[in-house]
Each structure stands twice: as C-alpha cells, then as structure tokens.
Design an enzyme around this catalytic site. Structure first.
Site, PDB file in Angstrom:
ATOM      1  CB  ALA A 247      42.978  40.171  33.230  1.00  0.00           C
ATOM      2  CB  ALA A 248      41.492  40.322  39.102  1.00  0.00           C
ATOM      3  N   GLY A 249      40.088  38.075  37.606  1.00  0.00           N
ATOM      4  CA  GLY A 249      39.348  36.810  37.588  1.00  0.00           C
ATOM      5  C   GLY A 249      39.852  35.883  36.492  1.00  0.00           C
ATOM      6  CG  ASP A 250      39.525  37.165  32.500  1.00  0.00           C
ATOM      7  OD1 ASP A 250      38.448  36.614  32.772  1.00  0.00           O
ATOM      8  OD2 ASP A 250      39.610  38.244  31.889  1.00  0.00           O
TER       9      ASP A 250
END
Ligand code: RIB
Length: 307
Positions: A247-250
């Site tokens: 979920a880094a990008g999210d």
C-alpha cells in the site's frame, strides 16, 4: 473539501512474512501471518478517507464472510459503500509474501470482475457528485475505459494508477488528467526505463504524448518525478525504517489526491503524499497501516525530506 469517487478493487490480503523466498518445491517457515483488508481501490479509498476527504466507493465484494468484513471495514472509515455491489463470486483475494520489507503479490480478482461497464452505467449520478474519479487496474479494463469516458462526459478529473500494469486501449490515456505509475509501470507503458534524470523525463514526456495531462512517477528510494506547469520536478523521500511496502503506492495516491483536492500545488501535494506513504511503509499491513490526517501532521512536524 472535494468529493472523490474511487472505482476499484476490494480484496482480502493473506499476508506472511519470510526471511527469504522459497525455492521451487521448497516449504519454508514464515511468521506473523495476518489477514488484512486490501485491494488497490479500497486502500486508496481508505487513504483518502483517513486523511479527511469525502469518499464514495464503486466496487464489488462476494456473498461471503470476507466480503461482509471488507465492506464493514470500509464503512468504519466513513467511506460511502452504497455503490459497492455484493456479487455472486468470491471476494477478491491477494496472497502476499513480505520479504525484507518488499512484497510479492498473487491476486485472484474474484468479485472485482463484476464491476462491469453496465454496473457503472447504472450509477451515472456518481459522476455528477464526484470532482475526482480515482481508478486502478484490478477491475476489468473495459470498465476503466468506460468510467474514464463517463468522467470526462461529466467534466470531472480522471486520476489513474495503472497498477497492476496492463496493456490499455490508447483511448484511455486521452481521458487521463493525472497518471501515477511507479517506475516499473512507467517503463512498461512507455518502453523507457526511468533510471536517471534524462530517462525519467523522457518517460514522463512519453506519458504526456500518450494523452495524460500530468504525471507523477514514483521512483522508490529515489522519491518521485512530477509535472508542474509544464516543468518536470523531483522530490526526495523521508528517511523511515521500512517494515512493509504494501500500500505504499496506494497511500501516496490517496495523499496526493487529498492535497490536490484542497487546491494545493503539485509540489505541496507530493510532499504530503510522500509523508502519508512513509508512515504507511513504517507499519505492517495495507489499509490498516495508512495514517490519519492527524498522524500525518505529527509526522510532518518531526520529519523532513532528505534527513
Ligand atoms: O497495492 C497493494 C494491494 O495490492 C494489496 O492490498 C492487494 O490487495 C493488492 O491488490
């Protein structure tokens, strides 16, 4: 505060931590197994809601316990789930191994496949409500294209996270106001590996040549490159101990859209997005690891990019 519609996936993540990845035919002992709520769409909706936006989600869960729990989880963050359908299919599932902070994901999209153009067309009123429509690629590609056209028909903005990366109809890019790929996705879309400043700028210009008005390419430890007023700019990263990059990008996308929806500049939005993402990767899990607006404010008081 603007209204944000997320059209995307809702999954349950089955996560296990391992020191190394198994060889073919090998069984390894992992640790800290957890069942988390995930899905790129749901994670982005959670990031937007936790940082204070008005969020509606259009998606699908299955008629099963996972679906019921995933739906309740979204509601618990104040996300309007009236347009999440309960489909006759299993809830989307992601099997995730986390090794040295990095993750490997195997996905069964399950009920997410039921977010069809017909389902979207029946909910056209949502596009009147929304200011931004945020999408990814864990629902059928024809649905992403259909929703992008619908968004433009209603004069609203399309934010596209082309993940997991796939070949897209060129007509999709012409509808995109802001594309946010990581370096790997940017390379697969443009054929240019963003490995240094020159190639990153070429990749961004190639995304714009495809039709995307603006772009942010996340570059892992190198931060990100983004367009602002025709220029290409760079931002570094916050120095945090990485526990889990899921979920880094999210969370980055959630933070970016929240900031832009408040009328902040791209430079301000990228700094805020990096802070949201940095807190997220310093904790285990997907949606559960994403910080609230208060937690981000606290983080920003004590951390500076590049420290
Ligand atoms: O981006 C992270 C997400 O990708 C996980 O939550 C998993 O569900 C996969 O969709």
């Amino acid at each position: 505060m603007k209204n944000i519609l997320v059209i995307g996936s809702i999954n349950v993540d089955y996560v296990i931590y391992t020191e190394r990845l198994p060889k073919l035919g090998e069984t390894l002992n992992g640790k800290d197994f957890a069942m988390n709520f995930g899905g790129k769409g749901a994670n982005q909706a959670v990031a937007l809601s936790k940082t204070g936006c008005n969020v509606k989600m259009l998606g699908a869960v299955g008629k099963d316990l996972s679906g019921e729990l995933a739906l309740n989880n979204l509601k618990s963050f104040g996300i309007d789930t009236s347009d999440v359908i309960v489909a006759d299919a299993p809830t989307g599932a992601a099997v995730i191994t986390v090794c040295g902070g990095d993750n490997h994901i195997i996905l069964d999209i399950g009920a997410n496949a039921c977010v069809t153009p017909e389902v979207i067309a029946e909910r056209e009123a949502l596009f009147d409500w929304a200011d931004f429509v945020v999408m990814q690629y864990e629902i059928p590609m024809e649905s992403v294209l259909f929703a992008a056209h619908m968004t433009k028909k209603h004069g609203k903005k399309v934010v596209l996270n082309p993940a997991p990366v796939k070949e897209a109809d060129p007509a999709l890019y012409a509808c995109v106001d802001m594309i946010i790929p990581n370096e790997f996705e940017a390379q697969l879309i443009t054929g240019i590996e963003p490995k240094d400043e020159k190639s990153t700028e070429e990749a961004i210009r190639a995304l714009q040549a495809l039709g995307c008005s603006d772009a942010v390419v996340t570059l892992g430890k190198r931060g990100c490159a983004y367009t602002e007023g025709g220029e290409i700019r760079y931002a570094g990263i916050y120095n945090v101990k990485v526990v889990d990059t899921t979920a880094a990008g999210d969370s980055f996308i959630g933070g970016l859209c929240k900031s832009l929806s408040e009328g902040k500049s791209m430079t301000e939005a990228v700094v805020y997005a990096s802070a949201v993402s940095s807190v997220t990767v310093s904790r285990p899990g997907a949606g559960v690891s994403i910080p609230t607006a208060c937690e981000v404010e606290e983080f920003l008081k004590t951390h500076h990019i590049g420290d």
